[in-house]
Design an enzyme around this catalytic site. Structure first.
Site, mmCIF file in Angstrom:
data_model
loop_
_atom_site.group_PDB
_atom_site.id
_atom_site.type_symbol
_atom_site.label_atom_id
_atom_site.label_comp_id
_atom_site.label_asym_id
_atom_site.label_seq_id
_atom_site.Cartn_x
_atom_site.Cartn_y
_atom_site.Cartn_z
ATOM 1 N N HIS A 63 0.842 -1.204 0.000
ATOM 2 C CA HIS A 63 0.000 0.000 0.000
ATOM 3 C C HIS A 63 0.872 1.247 0.000
ATOM 4 O O HIS A 63 1.905 1.290 0.663
ATOM 5 C CB HIS A 63 -0.938 0.008 1.221
ATOM 6 C CG HIS A 63 -2.141 -0.836 1.019
ATOM 7 N ND1 HIS A 63 -3.355 -0.334 0.617
ATOM 8 C CD2 HIS A 63 -2.319 -2.164 1.128
ATOM 9 C CE1 HIS A 63 -4.214 -1.310 0.494
ATOM 10 N NE2 HIS A 63 -3.607 -2.452 0.792
ATOM 11 N N PRO A 64 0.430 2.276 -0.731
ATOM 12 C CA PRO A 64 1.214 3.516 -0.764
ATOM 13 C C PRO A 64 0.991 4.354 0.495
ATOM 14 O O PRO A 64 -0.030 4.221 1.175
ATOM 15 C CB PRO A 64 0.635 4.242 -1.983
ATOM 16 C CG PRO A 64 -0.793 3.797 -2.020
ATOM 17 C CD PRO A 64 -0.757 2.343 -1.577
ATOM 18 N N SER A 80 -6.045 3.401 -5.945
ATOM 19 C CA SER A 80 -5.483 4.237 -4.880
ATOM 20 C C SER A 80 -5.589 5.716 -5.231
ATOM 21 O O SER A 80 -5.893 6.554 -4.374
ATOM 22 C CB SER A 80 -4.016 3.873 -4.613
ATOM 23 O OG SER A 80 -3.931 2.611 -3.992
ATOM 24 N N GLU A 83 -9.184 6.771 -4.724
ATOM 25 C CA GLU A 83 -9.513 6.760 -3.302
ATOM 26 C C GLU A 83 -8.910 7.970 -2.590
ATOM 27 O O GLU A 83 -9.598 8.659 -1.829
ATOM 28 C CB GLU A 83 -9.030 5.446 -2.665
ATOM 29 C CG GLU A 83 -9.830 4.242 -3.133
ATOM 30 C CD GLU A 83 -9.112 2.905 -2.986
ATOM 31 O OE1 GLU A 83 -9.689 1.893 -3.420
ATOM 32 O OE2 GLU A 83 -7.977 2.867 -2.471
ATOM 33 N N PHE A 115 0.826 3.646 6.993
ATOM 34 C CA PHE A 115 -0.474 3.864 7.619
ATOM 35 C C PHE A 115 -1.541 3.540 6.578
ATOM 36 O O PHE A 115 -1.503 4.051 5.456
ATOM 37 C CB PHE A 115 -0.604 5.330 8.051
ATOM 38 C CG PHE A 115 -1.931 5.681 8.642
ATOM 39 C CD1 PHE A 115 -2.226 5.355 9.957
ATOM 40 C CD2 PHE A 115 -2.881 6.358 7.897
ATOM 41 C CE1 PHE A 115 -3.455 5.692 10.524
ATOM 42 C CE2 PHE A 115 -4.106 6.701 8.450
ATOM 43 C CZ PHE A 115 -4.397 6.368 9.760
ATOM 44 N N ALA A 118 -9.133 2.932 5.126
ATOM 45 C CA ALA A 118 -10.096 2.997 4.016
ATOM 46 C C ALA A 118 -10.615 4.430 3.982
ATOM 47 O O ALA A 118 -11.322 4.861 4.891
ATOM 48 C CB ALA A 118 -11.224 2.002 4.227
#
Length: 167
Positions: A63-64, A80, A83, A115, A118
């Site tokens: 995840h970035p 991403s 989002e 970190f 959602a």
């Protein structure tokens, strides 16, 4: 029924850059027709939860950072990117960006993964508030929270691709 390669192609990125989850779900016979967000999510959650600690850590690390270097460089996945933009993370002031960068750095140093939250339905202030609260959690608690958030993100992504339930 979707062929294996088609299923993996379509759902392999639901858990960020981790097609092994879709592969394992398909190979274990967990995928059933009709494909619904809820059904595919349940099928994918089984191998994600059964994965080794190192494999789940790899999913977290895929995840970035929120509003991080990949976002600035345009290197986020389409999911991403949408989002983060939906939460306003593409429109931070220089001060907000500096705060996110400092929190991202401290969080990764403390926990060994970025970190994860959602962001759908949240704004930058909500995310920053959660970040500032969670930065004080221990690594074990954050691993559990981050994996739960990854599952939530996967469900939100599936909900955009598939109907919620069978018609």
């Amino acid at each position: 029924m979707l062929e294996r390669d088609d299923f993996i192609s379509r759902f392999g990125g639901v858990f960020e850059h981790s097609p092994f989850i879709a592969e394992r779900a398909y190979d274990a016979g967990l995928v059933v027709e009709p494909l619904t967000a809820k059904g595919v999510h349940e099928a994918l959650r089984v191998p994600f939860r059964a994965a080794s600690y190192e494999e789940r850590l790899g999913v977290l690390r895929a995840h970035p950072d929120l509003a991080g270097k990949l976002a600035i460089a345009g290197g986020l996945t389409e999911d991403s990117k949408k989002e983060q933009a939906g939460a306003g993370l593409d429109r931070l002031t220089p001060e907000e960006h500096a705060r996110f960068t400092a929190l991202n750095t401290a969080y990764v140093e403390k926990n060994g993964f970025p970190f994860i939250i959602a962001v759908k339905g949240l704004n930058k202030d909500d995310i920053l508030r959660a970040f500032e609260e969670r930065i004080h959690n221990d690594a074990e608690q954050e691993f559990a929270t981050a994996t739960a958030q990854v599952e939530k993100i996967a469900y939100l992504r599936l909900s955009a691709l598939l109907p919620e339930t069978a018609a």
